[in-house]
Enzyme design. Structure first.
Site, PDB file in Angstrom:
ATOM      1  N   ASN A   6     -10.953  -2.571  -5.751  1.00  0.00           N
ATOM      2  CA  ASN A   6     -10.141  -1.648  -6.573  1.00  0.00           C
ATOM      3  C   ASN A   6     -10.706  -1.444  -7.989  1.00  0.00           C
ATOM      4  O   ASN A   6     -10.352  -0.470  -8.660  1.00  0.00           O
ATOM      5  CB  ASN A   6      -8.679  -2.117  -6.671  1.00  0.00           C
ATOM      6  CG  ASN A   6      -7.887  -1.958  -5.390  1.00  0.00           C
ATOM      7  OD1 ASN A   6      -6.948  -2.708  -5.125  1.00  0.00           O
ATOM      8  ND2 ASN A   6      -8.235  -0.979  -4.551  1.00  0.00           N
ATOM      9  N   ASP A  44       0.832  -1.216   0.000  1.00  0.00           N
ATOM     10  CA  ASP A  44       0.000   0.000   0.000  1.00  0.00           C
ATOM     11  C   ASP A  44       0.865   1.263   0.000  1.00  0.00           C
ATOM     12  O   ASP A  44       1.970   1.269   0.542  1.00  0.00           O
ATOM     13  CB  ASP A  44      -0.906  -0.016   1.237  1.00  0.00           C
ATOM     14  CG  ASP A  44      -2.088   0.931   1.075  1.00  0.00           C
ATOM     15  OD1 ASP A  44      -2.399   1.329  -0.069  1.00  0.00           O
ATOM     16  OD2 ASP A  44      -2.705   1.273   2.101  1.00  0.00           O
TER      17      ASP A  44
HETATM   18  C1  IPE Z   1      -5.716  -2.712  -0.364  1.00  0.00           C
HETATM   19  O1  IPE Z   1      -5.335  -1.382  -0.470  1.00  0.00           O
HETATM   20  C2  IPE Z   1      -5.561  -3.412  -1.676  1.00  0.00           C
HETATM   21  C3  IPE Z   1      -4.193  -3.526  -2.162  1.00  0.00           C
HETATM   22  C4  IPE Z   1      -3.105  -3.134  -1.576  1.00  0.00           C
HETATM   23  C5  IPE Z   1      -4.069  -4.184  -3.428  1.00  0.00           C
HETATM   24  P1  IPE Z   1      -6.381  -0.211  -0.677  1.00  0.00           P
HETATM   25  O2  IPE Z   1      -5.582   1.034  -0.705  1.00  0.00           O
HETATM   26  O3  IPE Z   1      -7.249  -0.492  -1.853  1.00  0.00           O
HETATM   27  O4  IPE Z   1      -7.280  -0.325   0.630  1.00  0.00           O
HETATM   28  P2  IPE Z   1      -8.057   0.801   1.448  1.00  0.00           P
HETATM   29  O5  IPE Z   1      -8.979   1.477   0.474  1.00  0.00           O
HETATM   30  O6  IPE Z   1      -7.043   1.757   1.994  1.00  0.00           O
HETATM   31  O7  IPE Z   1      -8.753   0.055   2.535  1.00  0.00           O
HETATM   32  C1  IPE Z   2      -1.659   0.150  -3.368  1.00  0.00           C
HETATM   33  O1  IPE Z   2      -1.408   1.509  -3.421  1.00  0.00           O
HETATM   34  C2  IPE Z   2      -1.795  -0.454  -4.742  1.00  0.00           C
HETATM   35  C3  IPE Z   2      -3.168  -0.833  -5.111  1.00  0.00           C
HETATM   36  C4  IPE Z   2      -4.201  -0.771  -4.340  1.00  0.00           C
HETATM   37  C5  IPE Z   2      -3.359  -1.338  -6.450  1.00  0.00           C
HETATM   38  P1  IPE Z   2      -2.577   2.568  -3.459  1.00  0.00           P
HETATM   39  O2  IPE Z   2      -2.928   2.847  -4.875  1.00  0.00           O
HETATM   40  O3  IPE Z   2      -3.710   2.125  -2.611  1.00  0.00           O
HETATM   41  O4  IPE Z   2      -1.876   3.833  -2.829  1.00  0.00           O
HETATM   42  P2  IPE Z   2      -2.495   4.845  -1.772  1.00  0.00           P
HETATM   43  O5  IPE Z   2      -2.982   4.031  -0.621  1.00  0.00           O
HETATM   44  O6  IPE Z   2      -3.624   5.551  -2.472  1.00  0.00           O
HETATM   45  O7  IPE Z   2      -1.370   5.751  -1.425  1.00  0.00           O
HETATM   46 MG    MG Z   3      -4.122   2.356  -0.646  1.00  0.00          MG
END
Ligand code: IPE
Ligand code: IPE
Ligand code: MG
Length: 247
Positions: free
Chosen positions: A64, A16
């Protein structure tokens, strides 16, 4: 007790912070995802070096799909490009790749790339790298329940025979040990629908590192932290100390 360092068999990582990493640099979110591939490479190298048997990476949750279309599109294209760029090193390192999640939601092109990385790394016997893509733990458990109900209706299993092992055996992770250590980068401390059933007795680690900044040394530190944890599984620690006698 052996002095040998306790190594987790299975490490699961919620990768993340890609979007925040990009925004901090005035870049588009997808650029953070691209940079995140280097952190996957660092992770695999460190995991192989540490003798970890299974690494599961949460790459894309079912939720996502609700992100802006251009970001989803960029991620799908990145999955395909990464299959092409990363497969040779993974195969050479003896890493077998497995994909878990609802593969049916992908376009044919993405599905073919995912099939290809599994096929081309199938002989790997050093480590299994599990990529959770279009993964939802609640959907996984729901699918498991549905399968068990079908078996029951067909007379293949009776209600009183259903145990936690029956459910584990129906999950995507059936052939794997539960994760010993779950890491989530970026400072968030939640599971976001990841391995809910399998995480029952996992240790957790939430480093304040955005995923694209994650290095081999950060993985090593996580393994050190894990080794210092005491896992009790609901039991009492055997200290050799005597409890005061009751009168
Ligand atoms: C969880 O991260 C999914 C992945 C890392 C692939 P998200 O960024 O989507 O989760 P939330 O929205 O912070 O809970
Ligand atoms: C995790 O990084 C990757 C995926 C969920 C695909 P994020 O895209 O959630 O990055 P933040 O949390 O918005 O910084
Ligand atoms: Mg995220």
């Amino acid at each position: 007790m052996s002095e040998k360092k306790r190594i987790p068999r299975h490490v699961a990582i919620i990768m993340d912070g890609n979007g925040r990493w990009a925004k901090l640099r005035g870049k588009e979110r997808y650029e953070g995802h691209i940079e995140g591939v280097a952190a996957v490479r660092e992770t695999v190298r460190a995991a192989v070096r540490n003798g970890i048997e299974y690494v599961t990476l949460y790459a894309f949750s079912t939720e996502n799909w609700g992100r802006p279309a251009d970001e989803v599109e960029a991620l799908m294209s990145l999955f395909c490009k990464s299959v092409i760029s990363e497969t040779p090193e993974l195969a050479a390192e003896g890493v077998r790749v497995r994909i878990i999640g609802h593969r049916s939601h992908f376009s044919t092109v993405v599905r073919e790339h995912l099939d290809e990385i599994e096929r081309r790394t199938a002989a790997g016997n050093k480590m299994t790298l599990v990529l959770a893509i279009d993964y939802s733990s609640r959907e996984e458990i729901t699918d498991a329940v549905r399968n068990i109900v079908v078996k029951a209706a067909q007379g293949a299993i009776r209600a009183e025979e259903i145990t936690p092992d029956t459910i584990s055996a129906e999950l995507y992770t059936a052939a794997m040990p539960d994760p010993d250590l779950i890491i989530r980068t970026s400072g968030e401390s939640r599971l976001s629908n990841f391995l809910l059933w399998q995480a029952s007795y996992a240790e957790f680690y939430f480093p304040q590192i955005l995923w694209p900044d994650w290095k081999e040394s950060d993985f090593d530190k996580a393994i050190e932290i894990y080794a210092s944890r005491e896992r009790r599984y609901g039991l009492v620690k055997e200290t050799g100390e005597q409890l005061p006698k009751a009168d």
